[in-house]
Design a protein around this motif. Structure first.
Motif, PDB file in Angstrom:
ATOM      1  N   GLU A 236      29.303  30.965  16.926  1.00 21.35           N
ATOM      2  CA  GLU A 236      29.502  31.133  15.483  1.00 21.35           C
ATOM      3  C   GLU A 236      30.425  32.320  15.221  1.00 21.35           C
ATOM      4  O   GLU A 236      31.347  32.230  14.398  1.00 21.35           O
ATOM      5  CB  GLU A 236      28.144  31.321  14.801  1.00 21.35           C
ATOM      6  N   ILE A 243      38.791  31.357  12.567  1.00 17.90           N
ATOM      7  CA  ILE A 243      39.199  30.696  11.317  1.00 17.90           C
ATOM      8  C   ILE A 243      39.637  31.738  10.285  1.00 17.90           C
ATOM      9  O   ILE A 243      40.555  31.500   9.502  1.00 17.90           O
ATOM     10  CB  ILE A 243      38.041  29.812  10.788  1.00 17.90           C
ATOM     11  N   ALA A 250      40.382  25.720  11.362  1.00 22.20           N
ATOM     12  CA  ALA A 250      39.168  25.009  10.954  1.00 22.20           C
ATOM     13  C   ALA A 250      39.247  23.537  11.357  1.00 22.20           C
ATOM     14  O   ALA A 250      38.250  22.922  11.722  1.00 22.20           O
ATOM     15  CB  ALA A 250      38.948  25.142   9.452  1.00 22.20           C
ATOM     16  N   ALA A 252      40.909  22.427  13.922  1.00 28.13           N
ATOM     17  CA  ALA A 252      41.152  22.290  15.369  1.00 28.13           C
ATOM     18  C   ALA A 252      39.969  21.653  16.063  1.00 28.13           C
ATOM     19  O   ALA A 252      38.812  21.904  15.706  1.00 28.13           O
ATOM     20  CB  ALA A 252      41.422  23.661  15.975  1.00 28.13           C
TER      21      ALA A 252
ATOM     22  N   THR B 230      34.482  17.082  17.679  1.00 27.15           N
ATOM     23  CA  THR B 230      33.942  18.238  16.959  1.00 27.15           C
ATOM     24  C   THR B 230      35.079  19.221  16.668  1.00 27.15           C
ATOM     25  O   THR B 230      36.012  19.343  17.448  1.00 27.15           O
ATOM     26  CB  THR B 230      32.854  18.945  17.777  1.00 27.15           C
ATOM     27  N   THR B 231      34.974  19.901  15.540  1.00 27.41           N
ATOM     28  CA  THR B 231      36.023  20.844  15.149  1.00 27.41           C
ATOM     29  C   THR B 231      35.463  22.257  15.023  1.00 27.41           C
ATOM     30  O   THR B 231      34.255  22.456  14.865  1.00 27.41           O
ATOM     31  CB  THR B 231      36.637  20.458  13.790  1.00 27.41           C
ATOM     32  N   ALA B 232      36.388  23.210  15.060  1.00 27.76           N
ATOM     33  CA  ALA B 232      35.994  24.618  14.920  1.00 27.76           C
ATOM     34  C   ALA B 232      35.300  24.844  13.583  1.00 27.76           C
ATOM     35  O   ALA B 232      34.266  25.500  13.510  1.00 27.76           O
ATOM     36  CB  ALA B 232      37.219  25.519  15.052  1.00 27.76           C
ATOM     37  N   GLY B 233      35.876  24.284  12.512  1.00 25.07           N
ATOM     38  CA  GLY B 233      35.302  24.488  11.182  1.00 25.07           C
ATOM     39  C   GLY B 233      33.944  23.827  11.023  1.00 25.07           C
ATOM     40  O   GLY B 233      33.029  24.407  10.434  1.00 25.07           O
ATOM     41  N   MET B 235      31.713  23.038  13.392  1.00 26.28           N
ATOM     42  CA  MET B 235      30.686  23.719  14.185  1.00 26.28           C
ATOM     43  C   MET B 235      30.358  25.087  13.599  1.00 26.28           C
ATOM     44  O   MET B 235      29.199  25.512  13.595  1.00 26.28           O
ATOM     45  CB  MET B 235      31.163  23.869  15.633  1.00 26.28           C
ATOM     46  N   GLU B 236      31.376  25.759  13.093  1.00 29.51           N
ATOM     47  CA  GLU B 236      31.134  27.073  12.501  1.00 29.51           C
ATOM     48  C   GLU B 236      30.174  26.938  11.316  1.00 29.51           C
ATOM     49  O   GLU B 236      29.236  27.723  11.162  1.00 29.51           O
ATOM     50  CB  GLU B 236      32.457  27.704  12.065  1.00 29.51           C
ATOM     51  N   LEU B 239      26.554  26.088  12.694  1.00 33.98           N
ATOM     52  CA  LEU B 239      25.921  27.193  13.410  1.00 33.98           C
ATOM     53  C   LEU B 239      25.589  28.346  12.457  1.00 33.98           C
ATOM     54  O   LEU B 239      24.502  28.922  12.546  1.00 33.98           O
ATOM     55  CB  LEU B 239      26.824  27.675  14.557  1.00 33.98           C
ATOM     56  N   SER B 240      26.498  28.675  11.539  1.00 36.99           N
ATOM     57  CA  SER B 240      26.199  29.803  10.654  1.00 36.99           C
ATOM     58  C   SER B 240      25.054  29.450   9.710  1.00 36.99           C
ATOM     59  O   SER B 240      24.194  30.291   9.436  1.00 36.99           O
ATOM     60  CB  SER B 240      27.451  30.257   9.885  1.00 36.99           C
TER      61      SER B 240
END
Lengths: 335, 335
Positions: A236, A243, A250, A252, B230-233, B235-236, B239-240
């Motif tokens: 996280e 990002i 975001a 990616a 899955t993307t960075a945004g 998952m972020e 998780l957050s």
């Protein structure tokens, strides 16, 4: 021993990522390695510089500190306004306040480099005992005669313990290399729509574009033992900071997540040089700068073995400094 | 057709995760499936209730809305103060303002359930053409004679298109099932130190403890085509929000990340019932409630085929409703 400028950047500065090349007047980091194998890591070398983005309000003071620090080490560093920074790297967050461009820095794919070095060593005649963990130093009186593996012994005139944080797990080595693993979680992202030429830094994260189109984001520093698993909190942090630095990330795709273990020493400095046991050298404790310091480490070890002298002063990195501390501690124990 | 209470919870309420069982007076969701196979999904069924955590300041109004909504549907729901909520689930963030306990809700491992249903179907004599994608409806005049697979045809008296968001890709089906994929990213976490009995909800995320010790966190709603990466945004966000709901999850290991594609329909309601082609039924468009609505969907389809009548009014879910809209749209086209 000749005395030169300290070849090791201060630990506070030598941050993660294996991508800070030394500047003029320093031992050149990557050019020092002759790669004789076919697995040439140079195709994964990106000498495109680093851009450090500043988001805080008091960027003026921060800028001049960063630049003075780099100039003091003989490294090029150039202040940039927000607009210029985004001209260089359009992926940067619009809210960037200022930036520092360090044109001499380069990045290298650590996996490709490791494979290339291993192949080069084998082509130079090195024998590799793969999958055979070193269990102990093979000691004969005050001499190290080689290493004890799982089911055999390997004799050597010189034994160099360079097993990163695992050095401490080799029997007989802990007093010289009291390292502990500093876990670093990483994510490899792919964003085909996003252009990123240089390594991008912020206070919280770094982003390293690779020649294969991946962007490697990292890294945390956690003391969690020999545990290489990725955690919800670690990922996280990395993803949200990535990002924040480059909002287009975001979208990616996450291609890979992993963690590595860096060897940290009690004073956070490398542990490098001969011990009080004949034939035993240590080369570990490079913390977050292992790959960056590979060339100078290799050079010093080679000089010591071949010429019994080294071209820079490495006394402060001596593996014997922890034993002194230990004796002191014993002396001050209550009676 | 008999008229009963609407068996489908309003789409706004039937959120992700396959874990909302119907209350009294509703067709029981999971007990409706007789599992004759050995792969009994019941060991993965957790009838332990759900706890919805509220963090906003105006929790009083929010609480009474949620509770009225559930009571109106005949479902049990109980308001809890912050202390009681943390008594039930100590993993909850201390900053929780209030909570709603819904004791009748259950969760089930969707993978285990799917495997159990497939095995039960085979044991009941169903023939499975695995790895053979349906390419088209096999149409003979105004009758559906079965399906066209890659290299063969399968004749059937009744053909039920229940291919989720992929239903739309089967030739001839799009007019009846104009579904599009709504991507949902998920993470499976493992936190051995964390006790979590019930499903936990917040406005941003849900956490479903599994009997194998994993905690499944989800889910995003994204319209990104047939893309399961899955993307960075994504998952972020998950998780957050997960760490905000249960801070101890920061230490949880990430065991798996994935994305699923839910079939969303233009009006977000299921598409269920016969078409104007003899022998062709549609059962898709269940959006985020596919597994929750499996029992009632299976029952209605069975009733239609066996008895030519269904025990609840399913007219508003008719696959013919989109063709009407299409005609309307054509009528209002400028000349």
């Amino acid at each position: 021993m000749g005395q030169r400028r300290n070849p090791f950047p201060s630990t506070g500065e030598s941050r993660d990522g294996g991508h800070r090349a030394a500047g003029e007047g320093q031992p050149r980091t990557l050019s020092g390695i002759r790669c004789t194998g076919r697995g040439d890591f140079r195709k994964d070398l990106r000498p495109k510089g680093t851009l450090e983005a500043l988001f805080s309000r008091d960027t003026k003071a921060e800028l001049s500190t960063i630049i003075a620090l780099h100039h003091g080490l003989g490294l090029r560093a150039e202040p940039l306004g927000a607009e210029d920074a985004r001209q260089f790297e359009p992926a940067l967050n619009e809210e960037v306040a200022a930036a520092v461009l360090r044109p001499d820095e380069a990045s290298v794919d650590n996996r490709a480099l490791t494979a290339a070095i291993l192949e080069a060593a084998q082509r130079s005649g090195a024998e590799v005992f793969s999958g055979n963990g070193a269990k102990a130093m093979w000691r004969e009186k005050n001499r190290c005669a080689g290493l004890v593996l799982e089911n055999e012994r390997v004799a050597a005139q010189w034994t160099i313990i360079a097993a990163g944080c695992f050095s401490v797990t080799i029997e007989g080595i802990a007093p010289y290399a009291p390292v502990r693993p500093a876990k670093g979680q990483m994510a490899a992202l792919r964003a085909d729509h996003l252009k990123m030429e240089r390594v991008l830094w912020s206070e919280k994260v770094y982003l390293v574009p690779r020649n294969d189109g991946r962007i490697v984001a990292g890294a945390t520093v956690e003391y969690a033992g020999f545990d290489k698993r990725t955690t919800a909190g670690g990922m996280e942090k990395i993803l949200s900071a990535a990002i924040e630095l480059a909002p287009g990330l975001a979208e990616a795709r996450i291609e890979e997540m992993w963690a590595g273990l860096r060897p940290d020493s009690p004073d956070h400095l490398p542990i490098l040089g001969p011990t009080d046991i004949d034939g035993l050298l240590i080369a570990t404790g490079h913390f977050r700068s292992g790959i960056l310091l590979t060339p100078v480490t290799a050079r010093l070890v080679r000089e010591w073995i071949i010429e019994q002298r080294v071209s820079v002063d490495w006394d402060r990195f001596s593996p014997l400094r922890f034993q002194t501390e230990k004796t002191d501690a014993t002396n001050t124990m209550p009676a």
